[in-house]
Design a protein around this motif. Structure first.
Motif, PDB file in Angstrom:
ATOM      1  N   ALA A  82       0.837  -1.202   0.000  1.00 35.76           N
ATOM      2  CA  ALA A  82       0.000   0.000   0.000  1.00 35.76           C
ATOM      3  C   ALA A  82       0.872   1.254   0.000  1.00 35.76           C
ATOM      4  O   ALA A  82       1.995   1.244   0.509  1.00 35.76           O
ATOM      5  CB  ALA A  82      -0.928  -0.010   1.213  1.00 35.76           C
ATOM      6  N   GLY A  83       0.347   2.327  -0.593  1.00 34.95           N
ATOM      7  CA  GLY A  83       1.064   3.605  -0.581  1.00 34.95           C
ATOM      8  C   GLY A  83       1.224   4.158  -1.983  1.00 34.95           C
ATOM      9  O   GLY A  83       0.710   3.590  -2.955  1.00 34.95           O
ATOM     10  N   PRO A  84       1.970   5.262  -2.098  1.00 33.83           N
ATOM     11  CA  PRO A  84       2.106   5.911  -3.404  1.00 33.83           C
ATOM     12  C   PRO A  84       2.940   5.058  -4.373  1.00 33.83           C
ATOM     13  O   PRO A  84       3.949   4.476  -3.968  1.00 33.83           O
ATOM     14  CB  PRO A  84       2.836   7.222  -3.107  1.00 33.83           C
ATOM     15  N   VAL A  85       2.494   4.977  -5.606  1.00 30.94           N
ATOM     16  CA  VAL A  85       3.216   4.223  -6.643  1.00 30.94           C
ATOM     17  C   VAL A  85       3.004   4.951  -7.965  1.00 30.94           C
ATOM     18  O   VAL A  85       1.966   5.590  -8.176  1.00 30.94           O
ATOM     19  CB  VAL A  85       2.706   2.753  -6.708  1.00 30.94           C
ATOM     20  N   ARG A  86       4.013   4.894  -8.803  1.00 29.63           N
ATOM     21  CA  ARG A  86       3.899   5.484 -10.141  1.00 29.63           C
ATOM     22  C   ARG A  86       3.488   4.378 -11.116  1.00 29.63           C
ATOM     23  O   ARG A  86       4.218   3.387 -11.271  1.00 29.63           O
ATOM     24  CB  ARG A  86       5.255   6.079 -10.552  1.00 29.63           C
ATOM     25  N   LEU A  87       2.332   4.514 -11.746  1.00 30.69           N
ATOM     26  CA  LEU A  87       1.917   3.558 -12.778  1.00 30.69           C
ATOM     27  C   LEU A  87       2.422   4.066 -14.120  1.00 30.69           C
ATOM     28  O   LEU A  87       2.265   5.256 -14.435  1.00 30.69           O
ATOM     29  CB  LEU A  87       0.393   3.435 -12.811  1.00 30.69           C
ATOM     30  N   THR A  88       3.030   3.178 -14.892  1.00 25.15           N
ATOM     31  CA  THR A  88       3.581   3.586 -16.184  1.00 25.15           C
ATOM     32  C   THR A  88       3.135   2.611 -17.266  1.00 25.15           C
ATOM     33  O   THR A  88       2.628   1.526 -16.975  1.00 25.15           O
ATOM     34  CB  THR A  88       5.119   3.606 -16.159  1.00 25.15           C
ATOM     35  N   GLY A  89       3.346   3.010 -18.503  1.00 24.43           N
ATOM     36  CA  GLY A  89       3.008   2.134 -19.619  1.00 24.43           C
ATOM     37  C   GLY A  89       3.389   2.797 -20.923  1.00 24.43           C
ATOM     38  O   GLY A  89       4.117   3.804 -20.935  1.00 24.43           O
ATOM     39  N   ARG A  90       2.895   2.208 -22.021  1.00 26.15           N
ATOM     40  CA  ARG A  90       3.205   2.715 -23.369  1.00 26.15           C
ATOM     41  C   ARG A  90       1.924   2.695 -24.188  1.00 26.15           C
ATOM     42  O   ARG A  90       1.105   1.788 -24.025  1.00 26.15           O
ATOM     43  CB  ARG A  90       4.226   1.822 -24.071  1.00 26.15           C
ATOM     44  N   ALA A  91       1.814   3.651 -25.098  1.00 26.15           N
ATOM     45  CA  ALA A  91       0.640   3.727 -25.970  1.00 26.15           C
ATOM     46  C   ALA A  91       1.089   4.040 -27.388  1.00 26.15           C
ATOM     47  O   ALA A  91       2.093   4.723 -27.597  1.00 26.15           O
ATOM     48  CB  ALA A  91      -0.310   4.816 -25.480  1.00 26.15           C
ATOM     49  N   TRP A  92       0.364   3.512 -28.364  1.00 24.72           N
ATOM     50  CA  TRP A  92       0.740   3.711 -29.759  1.00 24.72           C
ATOM     51  C   TRP A  92      -0.496   3.817 -30.634  1.00 24.72           C
ATOM     52  O   TRP A  92      -1.594   3.450 -30.227  1.00 24.72           O
ATOM     53  CB  TRP A  92       1.638   2.545 -30.247  1.00 24.72           C
ATOM     54  N   SER A  93      -0.290   4.322 -31.854  1.00 26.53           N
ATOM     55  CA  SER A  93      -1.332   4.341 -32.873  1.00 26.53           C
ATOM     56  C   SER A  93      -0.635   4.401 -34.211  1.00 26.53           C
ATOM     57  O   SER A  93       0.380   5.078 -34.347  1.00 26.53           O
ATOM     58  CB  SER A  93      -2.236   5.571 -32.708  1.00 26.53           C
ATOM     59  N   GLY A  94      -1.148   3.712 -35.198  1.00 26.69           N
ATOM     60  CA  GLY A  94      -0.575   3.764 -36.549  1.00 26.69           C
ATOM     61  C   GLY A  94      -1.244   4.813 -37.410  1.00 26.69           C
ATOM     62  O   GLY A  94      -0.975   4.919 -38.602  1.00 26.69           O
ATOM     63  N   ARG A  95      -2.159   5.601 -36.799  1.00 26.25           N
ATOM     64  CA  ARG A  95      -2.965   6.549 -37.583  1.00 26.25           C
ATOM     65  C   ARG A  95      -2.580   7.983 -37.308  1.00 26.25           C
ATOM     66  O   ARG A  95      -2.878   8.877 -38.093  1.00 26.25           O
ATOM     67  CB  ARG A  95      -4.426   6.360 -37.256  1.00 26.25           C
ATOM     68  N   GLY A  96      -1.980   8.236 -36.131  1.00 25.17           N
ATOM     69  CA  GLY A  96      -1.629   9.603 -35.767  1.00 25.17           C
ATOM     70  C   GLY A  96      -0.864   9.555 -34.471  1.00 25.17           C
ATOM     71  O   GLY A  96      -0.645   8.485 -33.903  1.00 25.17           O
ATOM     72  N   GLU A  97      -0.468  10.725 -33.989  1.00 24.92           N
ATOM     73  CA  GLU A  97       0.307  10.776 -32.750  1.00 24.92           C
ATOM     74  C   GLU A  97      -0.599  10.498 -31.558  1.00 24.92           C
ATOM     75  O   GLU A  97      -1.755  10.953 -31.525  1.00 24.92           O
ATOM     76  CB  GLU A  97       0.944  12.162 -32.612  1.00 24.92           C
ATOM     77  N   VAL A  98      -0.096   9.753 -30.568  1.00 20.09           N
ATOM     78  CA  VAL A  98      -0.843   9.553 -29.323  1.00 20.09           C
ATOM     79  C   VAL A  98      -0.870  10.884 -28.586  1.00 20.09           C
ATOM     80  O   VAL A  98       0.173  11.468 -28.304  1.00 20.09           O
ATOM     81  CB  VAL A  98      -0.193   8.456 -28.457  1.00 20.09           C
ATOM     82  N   THR A  99      -2.075  11.396 -28.296  1.00 20.59           N
ATOM     83  CA  THR A  99      -2.198  12.705 -27.646  1.00 20.59           C
ATOM     84  C   THR A  99      -2.797  12.587 -26.252  1.00 20.59           C
ATOM     85  O   THR A  99      -2.887  13.575 -25.533  1.00 20.59           O
ATOM     86  CB  THR A  99      -3.097  13.636 -28.486  1.00 20.59           C
ATOM     87  N   ARG A 100      -3.235  11.367 -25.876  1.00 17.18           N
ATOM     88  CA  ARG A 100      -3.952  11.261 -24.611  1.00 17.18           C
ATOM     89  C   ARG A 100      -3.957   9.811 -24.157  1.00 17.18           C
ATOM     90  O   ARG A 100      -4.141   8.907 -24.975  1.00 17.18           O
ATOM     91  CB  ARG A 100      -5.352  11.750 -24.931  1.00 17.18           C
ATOM     92  N   VAL A 101      -3.702   9.619 -22.847  1.00 16.38           N
ATOM     93  CA  VAL A 101      -3.899   8.296 -22.236  1.00 16.38           C
ATOM     94  C   VAL A 101      -4.632   8.518 -20.928  1.00 16.38           C
ATOM     95  O   VAL A 101      -4.276   9.418 -20.152  1.00 16.38           O
ATOM     96  CB  VAL A 101      -2.558   7.564 -21.975  1.00 16.38           C
TER      97      VAL A 101
END
Ligand SMILES: Nc1nc2c(c(=O)[nH]1)N[C@H]1C(S)=C(S)[C@@H](COP(=O)(O)O)O[C@H]1N2
Ligand SMILES: [Mo]
Length: 370
Positions: free
Chosen positions: A270-289
């Motif tokens: 329990a406690g503060p943690v940084r959640l991370t990941g990766r996002a992609w699209s073949g149609r345009g730039e990823v602008t939001r997750v």
């Protein structure tokens, strides 16, 4: 034509309700491996951890005798050795590659094929010759429509014997970022990734990136090979459907904490943690997750990392104060075309381009366990 039973059994179909994954599907899943989710920690997926998909057998190719034949369709042909190809000007593209069937095994009902969860993705630095430079070395037929790429691998699929082959429309083929790659992350192509040369078509789903290239030919008509008839989004067996082309936006969370061996569910203090990941699209730039820690009930906007170029995934991160209890983490991406990852994946008979997410179950506990 009626197929022999062993091929008929393997014809494209949808699993019955409650039908488990068959031995045939297990054999495919064991050959064609996913990227482990913890590999989301790297900008560039280490060679060997990138996902692999091979329809038939990895072919035996001898680098010393290998030739790439480029036929412009106007009578002029060039025939290149590996040394010829490597002597040409080279360029590098960082590209996220995803199998069109990624996520298929999560669909309901389940299309029977390579049973991917969400790991059929990876990012590599591909180095090679620009395809347009090869096309410029031959006279192109004036009535050119499609450019077809043939691989050295051979097999049958739903009763049809073939060399793996896919085509691109001429304008896509002439894009300056389309490569005939001979290196992956600075080393010669590993054999499972297409040694000695493969096509790389940034933005497109995996099926377009033909491995073990032997021939490039310019046609005066639209290529209608098996892999074009197969990779279509269809709702039922008689539906003509539409072709599968570019990757839809998708985000994956790097699972936090540590896993249980059998269930792969996560344990986290329990406690503060940084959640991370990766996002992609073949149609345009990823602008939001957006990220949800309550199985999609509420969503918060994640911070995006720097853009890694037009064709590579983008990192994201969000702080979470993890309270004791059970949680389900989800993420969804959007791109600058306005496309947003759906909460329920779109279904098709082949299970293609279904850009749904998969929740990460996390058990948060008060004391770190020993
Ligand atoms: N010659 C050939 N090229 C191929 C394939 C294949 O079976 N044979 N599989 C395609 C598919 S469906 C995918 S998803 C990608 C996988 O590329 P990778 O194994 O390098 O990740 O290769 C594509 N190129
Ligand atoms: Mo694929």
């Amino acid at each position: 034509m009626s197929l022999p039973t062993w091929q008929d059994r393997a014809a494209a179909r949808v699993a019955e309700p409650g039908e488990g994954i068959s031995r045939d599907e297990l054999a495919l899943a064991a050959r064609n491996h996913a990227m482990p989710a913890e590999a989301l920690r790297w900008d560039v997926t280490p060679v060997g951890l990138h996902y692999v998909l091979v329809h038939y057998d990895i072919p035996a190719v001898d680098a010393a005798t290998w030739r790439l034949r480029v036929d412009g369709g106007a009578g002029s042909v060039v025939d290149l050795s590996l040394a010829d190809l490597e002597a040409m000007p080279r360029s590098t593209e960082r590209v996220t590659l995803e199998c069109a069937g990624n996520g298929r095994a999560l669909l309901e009902p389940r299309p029977v094929s390579q049973p991917w969860l969400t790991g059929a993705v990876g990012t590599a630095d591909w180095t090679g010759v620009r395809l347009v430079d090869l096309l410029d070395r031959v006279d192109l037929r004036p009535d050119a429509v499609d450019v077809v790429f043939r691989g050295a691998d051979h097999g049958t699929e739903r009763g049809e014997e073939q060399d793996y082959a896919r085509a691109l429309p001429l304008d896509e083929a002439r894009r300056p970022d389309v490569l005939v790659a001979t290196e992956m992350n600075g080393v010669p192509l590993p054999v499972q990734h297409g040694f000695p040369a493969r096509l790389v078509v940034p933005g497109w789903y995996g099926m377009a990136h033909v491995k073990w290239l032997t021939g490039i030919e310019v046609l005066d008509h639209t290529f209608d090979g098996f892999q074009h008839r197969a990779y279509r989004l269809r709702q039922h067996a008689d539906d003509q459907g539409v072709p599968v082309t570019r990757m839809l936006p998708r985000a994956l969370i790097q699972p936090p904490g540590y896993p249980d061996f059998m269930t792969r569910e996560r344990n986290l203090p329990a406690g503060p943690v940084r959640l991370t990941g990766r996002a992609w699209s073949g149609r345009g730039e990823v602008t939001r997750v957006e990220v949800s820690t309550d199985d999609g009930t509420t969503w918060r906007e994640a911070e995006l990392g720097p853009s890694a170029g037009p064709h590579a995934w983008r990192s994201f991160g969000i702080d979470w104060d993890a309270a004791p209890g059970d949680h389900r983490l989800r993420a969804r991406a959007g791109d600058d075309t306005g496309a947003v990852q759906p909460l329920e994946p779109a279904w098709s008979r082949g299970g293609f381009a279904n850009n749904g997410d998969d929740a990460v179950p996390v058990h948060v506990h008060l004391m770190p366990r020993g």
